[in-house]
Design a protein around this motif. Structure first.
Motif, PDB file in Angstrom:
ATOM      1  N   GLY A 161      -2.828  -6.768  -4.000  1.00 53.20           N
ATOM      2  CA  GLY A 161      -1.530  -7.534  -4.083  1.00 53.20           C
ATOM      3  C   GLY A 161      -2.044  -8.870  -3.421  1.00 53.20           C
ATOM      4  N   LEU A 162      -3.151  -9.233  -2.748  1.00 60.78           N
ATOM      5  CA  LEU A 162      -3.723  -9.968  -1.917  1.00 60.78           C
ATOM      6  C   LEU A 162      -4.523 -10.813  -2.809  1.00 60.78           C
ATOM      7  CD1 LEU A 162      -3.829  -9.366   1.706  1.00 60.78           C
ATOM      8  CD2 LEU A 162      -2.408 -11.066   0.962  1.00 60.78           C
ATOM      9  N   VAL A 163      -4.726 -10.540  -3.728  1.00 60.34           N
ATOM     10  CA  VAL A 163      -5.270 -10.906  -4.653  1.00 60.34           C
ATOM     11  C   VAL A 163      -5.207 -11.423  -6.047  1.00 60.34           C
ATOM     12  CG1 VAL A 163      -7.248 -10.212  -6.525  1.00 60.34           C
ATOM     13  CG2 VAL A 163      -8.241  -9.591  -3.898  1.00 60.34           C
ATOM     14  N   ALA A 164      -3.455 -10.708  -6.478  1.00 61.61           N
ATOM     15  CA  ALA A 164      -3.305 -10.654  -7.305  1.00 61.61           C
ATOM     16  C   ALA A 164      -2.181 -11.532  -7.631  1.00 61.61           C
ATOM     17  CB  ALA A 164      -1.788  -9.498  -7.427  1.00 61.61           C
ATOM     18  N   SER A 165      -2.208 -11.865  -5.431  1.00 60.88           N
ATOM     19  CA  SER A 165      -1.010 -13.017  -5.345  1.00 60.88           C
ATOM     20  C   SER A 165      -1.949 -15.054  -6.006  1.00 60.88           C
ATOM     21  CB  SER A 165      -0.488 -13.283  -3.790  1.00 60.88           C
ATOM     22  OG  SER A 165      -1.944 -13.154  -3.546  1.00 60.88           O
ATOM     23  N   LEU A 166      -3.029 -14.534  -5.415  1.00 58.59           N
ATOM     24  CA  LEU A 166      -3.735 -16.003  -6.648  1.00 58.59           C
ATOM     25  C   LEU A 166      -3.673 -16.528  -7.652  1.00 58.59           C
ATOM     26  CD1 LEU A 166      -7.227 -15.255  -4.929  1.00 58.59           C
ATOM     27  CD2 LEU A 166      -6.310 -16.394  -3.496  1.00 58.59           C
ATOM     28  N   PHE A 167      -2.646 -15.310  -8.144  1.00 58.08           N
ATOM     29  CA  PHE A 167      -2.606 -15.501 -10.440  1.00 58.08           C
ATOM     30  C   PHE A 167      -1.517 -15.603 -10.457  1.00 58.08           C
ATOM     31  CE2 PHE A 167      -6.662 -14.011  -9.551  1.00 58.08           C
ATOM     32  CZ  PHE A 167      -7.756 -14.375  -9.831  1.00 58.08           C
ATOM     33  N   ALA A 168       0.150 -14.801  -9.667  1.00 54.90           N
ATOM     34  CA  ALA A 168       0.808 -14.268 -10.201  1.00 54.90           C
ATOM     35  C   ALA A 168       1.680 -15.428  -9.816  1.00 54.90           C
ATOM     36  CB  ALA A 168       1.628 -12.835  -9.888  1.00 54.90           C
ATOM     37  N   ALA A 169       2.844 -15.561 -10.694  1.00 53.10           N
ATOM     38  CA  ALA A 169       4.356 -16.362 -10.777  1.00 53.10           C
ATOM     39  C   ALA A 169       4.682 -15.642  -9.331  1.00 53.10           C
ATOM     40  CB  ALA A 169       4.637 -15.995 -12.016  1.00 53.10           C
ATOM     41  N   ARG A 170       4.794 -14.124  -9.041  1.00 55.42           N
ATOM     42  CA  ARG A 170       5.543 -13.345  -7.914  1.00 55.42           C
ATOM     43  C   ARG A 170       4.855 -12.162  -7.580  1.00 55.42           C
ATOM     44  NH1 ARG A 170      10.072  -9.770  -7.535  1.00 55.42           N
ATOM     45  NH2 ARG A 170      10.206  -9.805  -9.329  1.00 55.42           N
ATOM     46  N   THR A 171       4.398 -12.316  -7.004  1.00 56.74           N
ATOM     47  CA  THR A 171       3.638 -11.083  -6.009  1.00 56.74           C
ATOM     48  C   THR A 171       4.421  -9.877  -5.001  1.00 56.74           C
ATOM     49  OG1 THR A 171       2.245 -11.574  -6.665  1.00 56.74           O
ATOM     50  CG2 THR A 171       1.436  -9.725  -5.402  1.00 56.74           C
ATOM     51  N   VAL A 172       5.198  -9.083  -4.863  1.00 57.88           N
ATOM     52  CA  VAL A 172       5.288  -7.828  -3.941  1.00 57.88           C
ATOM     53  C   VAL A 172       4.759  -7.025  -3.368  1.00 57.88           C
ATOM     54  CG1 VAL A 172       7.684  -6.977  -3.341  1.00 57.88           C
ATOM     55  CG2 VAL A 172       7.827  -8.945  -5.200  1.00 57.88           C
ATOM     56  N   LEU A 173       4.171  -6.512  -2.624  1.00 56.75           N
ATOM     57  CA  LEU A 173       3.799  -6.169  -1.214  1.00 56.75           C
ATOM     58  C   LEU A 173       4.324  -4.501  -1.141  1.00 56.75           C
ATOM     59  CD1 LEU A 173       2.433  -8.305  -1.379  1.00 56.75           C
ATOM     60  CD2 LEU A 173       0.360  -7.168  -0.361  1.00 56.75           C
ATOM     61  N   THR A 174       4.539  -3.444  -1.323  1.00 54.20           N
ATOM     62  CA  THR A 174       5.097  -2.351  -0.957  1.00 54.20           C
ATOM     63  C   THR A 174       4.899  -1.234  -0.284  1.00 54.20           C
ATOM     64  OG1 THR A 174       5.498  -1.246  -3.056  1.00 54.20           O
ATOM     65  CG2 THR A 174       6.926  -3.468  -2.979  1.00 54.20           C
ATOM     66  N   ASP A 175       6.012  -1.172   0.557  1.00 54.83           N
ATOM     67  CA  ASP A 175       4.759  -0.032   1.504  1.00 54.83           C
ATOM     68  C   ASP A 175       6.538   1.175   1.676  1.00 54.83           C
ATOM     69  OD1 ASP A 175       3.499   2.534   2.403  1.00 54.83           O
ATOM     70  OD2 ASP A 175       1.440   1.754   1.934  1.00 54.83           O
ATOM     71  N   ALA A 176       6.173   2.986   2.470  1.00 54.52           N
ATOM     72  CA  ALA A 176       7.112   2.733   2.973  1.00 54.52           C
ATOM     73  C   ALA A 176       6.363   3.029   4.235  1.00 54.52           C
ATOM     74  CB  ALA A 176       7.613   4.570   2.261  1.00 54.52           C
ATOM     75  N   HIS A 177       6.076   3.416   4.339  1.00 58.84           N
ATOM     76  CA  HIS A 177       5.438   3.786   6.080  1.00 58.84           C
ATOM     77  C   HIS A 177       5.664   2.382   7.169  1.00 58.84           C
ATOM     78  CE1 HIS A 177       3.496   7.545   4.589  1.00 58.84           C
ATOM     79  NE2 HIS A 177       2.661   6.631   3.688  1.00 58.84           N
ATOM     80  N   PRO A 178       6.082   2.655   8.049  1.00 53.22           N
ATOM     81  CA  PRO A 178       6.411   1.635   9.010  1.00 53.22           C
ATOM     82  C   PRO A 178       5.474   0.480   9.315  1.00 53.22           C
ATOM     83  CG  PRO A 178       7.448   2.835   9.343  1.00 53.22           C
ATOM     84  CD  PRO A 178       7.006   3.890   8.894  1.00 53.22           C
ATOM     85  N   SER A 179       4.399   1.310   9.510  1.00 48.12           N
ATOM     86  CA  SER A 179       2.379   0.986  10.667  1.00 48.12           C
ATOM     87  C   SER A 179       2.274  -0.287   9.039  1.00 48.12           C
ATOM     88  CB  SER A 179       1.954   2.296  11.248  1.00 48.12           C
ATOM     89  OG  SER A 179       2.083   2.775   9.826  1.00 48.12           O
ATOM     90  N   ALA A 180       2.688   0.408   7.914  1.00 49.17           N
ATOM     91  CA  ALA A 180       1.633  -0.245   6.949  1.00 49.17           C
ATOM     92  C   ALA A 180       2.603  -1.560   6.566  1.00 49.17           C
ATOM     93  CB  ALA A 180       1.695   0.667   5.363  1.00 49.17           C
ATOM     94  N   LEU A 181       4.254  -1.580   6.627  1.00 50.21           N
ATOM     95  CA  LEU A 181       4.826  -2.170   6.558  1.00 50.21           C
ATOM     96  C   LEU A 181       4.534  -3.438   7.033  1.00 50.21           C
ATOM     97  CD1 LEU A 181       8.376  -0.756   5.932  1.00 50.21           C
ATOM     98  CD2 LEU A 181       6.625  -2.426   3.976  1.00 50.21           C
ATOM     99  N   HIS A 182       4.098  -2.850   8.771  1.00 50.55           N
ATOM    100  CA  HIS A 182       3.740  -3.806   9.817  1.00 50.55           C
ATOM    101  C   HIS A 182       2.274  -4.599   9.337  1.00 50.55           C
ATOM    102  CE1 HIS A 182       3.633  -5.570  13.960  1.00 50.55           C
ATOM    103  NE2 HIS A 182       2.958  -5.145  14.077  1.00 50.55           N
ATOM    104  N   ASN A 183       1.991  -4.034   8.878  1.00 49.25           N
ATOM    105  CA  ASN A 183       0.229  -4.375   8.652  1.00 49.25           C
ATOM    106  C   ASN A 183      -0.205  -5.355   7.541  1.00 49.25           C
ATOM    107  OD1 ASN A 183      -2.627  -4.987   9.571  1.00 49.25           O
ATOM    108  ND2 ASN A 183      -2.726  -3.577   8.011  1.00 49.25           N
ATOM    109  N   LEU A 184       0.844  -4.946   6.706  1.00 46.86           N
ATOM    110  CA  LEU A 184       1.599  -5.331   5.101  1.00 46.86           C
ATOM    111  C   LEU A 184       1.606  -7.722   5.825  1.00 46.86           C
ATOM    112  CD1 LEU A 184       2.289  -3.296   2.973  1.00 46.86           C
ATOM    113  CD2 LEU A 184       0.444  -4.274   2.632  1.00 46.86           C
ATOM    114  N   ALA A 185       2.055  -6.910   6.843  1.00 46.18           N
ATOM    115  CA  ALA A 185       3.400  -8.368   6.703  1.00 46.18           C
ATOM    116  C   ALA A 185       2.023  -9.342   7.973  1.00 46.18           C
ATOM    117  CB  ALA A 185       4.648  -8.542   8.036  1.00 46.18           C
ATOM    118  N   HIS A 186       1.915  -9.151   8.613  1.00 40.00           N
ATOM    119  CA  HIS A 186       0.910  -9.470   9.297  1.00 40.00           C
ATOM    120  C   HIS A 186      -0.376 -10.359   8.144  1.00 40.00           C
ATOM    121  CE1 HIS A 186      -2.513 -10.254  12.415  1.00 40.00           C
ATOM    122  NE2 HIS A 186      -3.208  -9.934  11.483  1.00 40.00           N
ATOM    123  N   ASN A 187      -0.728  -9.013   7.540  1.00 38.94           N
ATOM    124  CA  ASN A 187      -2.196  -9.834   5.886  1.00 38.94           C
ATOM    125  C   ASN A 187      -1.947 -10.751   5.591  1.00 38.94           C
ATOM    126  OD1 ASN A 187      -4.210  -7.711   7.590  1.00 38.94           O
ATOM    127  ND2 ASN A 187      -3.819  -6.275   5.985  1.00 38.94           N
TER     128      ASN A 187
END
Length: 309
Positions: free
Chosen positions: A142-168
């Motif tokens: 998703g981070l690679v895709a955000s270099l090219f796309a008009a809008r990118t949303v990175l999703t997950d359901a695990h709280p720890s993953a969401l926290h890490n996604l926000a950090h990244n």
């Protein structure tokens, strides 16, 4: 848009995977003796090697280029044509708690391969489009895709993953803003087990998924998300180990729900070793890995278009 220099030359895109430093000697009694996969064992060995390098470096009074955290792998996704141009480096923190068996915090081999493909093809397949990454985990594709796309949303359901996604995401916002296409990028919770109605408004032109099919229980929710969140003329880019539990059921369920899946052949670029100046780590592509595109069936998209006219 493709990351490029001021002269319009393409530059190298690098994916740097790192983890917070952990004193593995303190966790030695808690490190599993049986690893979930050869990949996890290799990650653990990378940690040990990086710890040794860290100690050797600091013992000599030097500093380490592995900060922030210990670099585990460095994937050279693309090579630019402009000599001396600074690499576009995306930093992805990988959760490394040896006591945790959750797969959500790791950058698995399929994610590295999908990231490489997106880096080379993003301008063609993502420019001007909205992107939704499913089960993003650490968020590399998703981070690679955000270099090219008009809008990118990175999703997950695990709280720890969401926290890490926000950090990244926060860690890479400056890079995305400087080198990307100027699109929006965000992190959001998307639980496949919730009723389909809760996904209203989530439709995107392009869905991304890597190694998200790993059990029979995941089949129903994943197929419902694909059908609900992929626009009528959208596409899903899906990289998967086909030996995983539930994959055969997944293929059959796609057919029943009138979703067409086509196998994309691997190219030599997909299969090449991705270079590193740290730990040698090659996401080789063997016969169990496959790259798919998933779309709504042709007659179904015609029906949707006619209803909207």
């Amino acid at each position: 848009m493709k990351p490029e220099t001021e002269n319009g030359d393409s530059v190298s895109i690098v994916l740097r995977i790192f983890a917070p430093f952990v004193d593995l000697h303190l966790l030695a009694s808690q490190i599993p003796q049986v690893f979930l996969s050869p990949e996890e064992k290799e990650m653990h060995e990378c940690d040990l090697a990086m710890q040794a390098r860290y100690k050797a470096c600091t013992a000599l009074g030097g500093t380490t280029t592995a900060l922030p955290g210990n670099e585990r792998r460095r994937y050279q996704l693309t090579r630019g044509v402009s000599e001396g141009a600074q690499d576009v480096v995306l930093n992805v923190r990988e959760l490394c708690d040896a006591r945790s068996h959750s797969p959500a915090g790791r950058v698995w081999r399929c994610a590295a391969v999908l990231s490489s493909w997106l880096a080379r093809n993003g301008r063609e397949v993502l420019a001007g489009r909205s992107v939704l990454e499913l089960g993003a985990g650490a968020g590399a594709p998703g981070l690679v895709a955000s270099l090219f796309a008009a809008r990118t949303v990175l999703t997950d359901a695990h709280p720890s993953a969401l926290h890490n996604l926000a950090h990244n995401l926060e860690l890479n916002l400056h890079t995305i803003s400087r080198h990307g296409a100027g699109g929006e990028v965000s992190v959001a919770e998307l639980d496949w087990n919730k009723p389909s109605g809760s996904w209203d408004g989530w439709q995107a032109d392009v869905l991304l998924a890597s190694e998200v099919m790993y059990s029979e229980e995941a089949v129903g929710g994943l197929v419902r998300v694909l059908k609900s969140c992929m626009k009528p003329h959208g596409v899903t880019y899906f990289v998967q180990d086909t030996t995983r539990n539930g994959f055969a059921s997944f293929v059959e369920r796609l057919r029943v729900e009138e979703l067409e899946m086509d196998v994309q052949p691997w190219t030599q670029e997909d299969m090449r070793s991705l270079s590193t100046d740290k730990i040698q780590y090659t996401p080789e592509v063997d016969d169990s890995y496959a790259f798919f595109t998933i779309r709504h069936s042709r007659h179904q998209t015609v029906d949707v278009r006619e209803k909207g006219t």
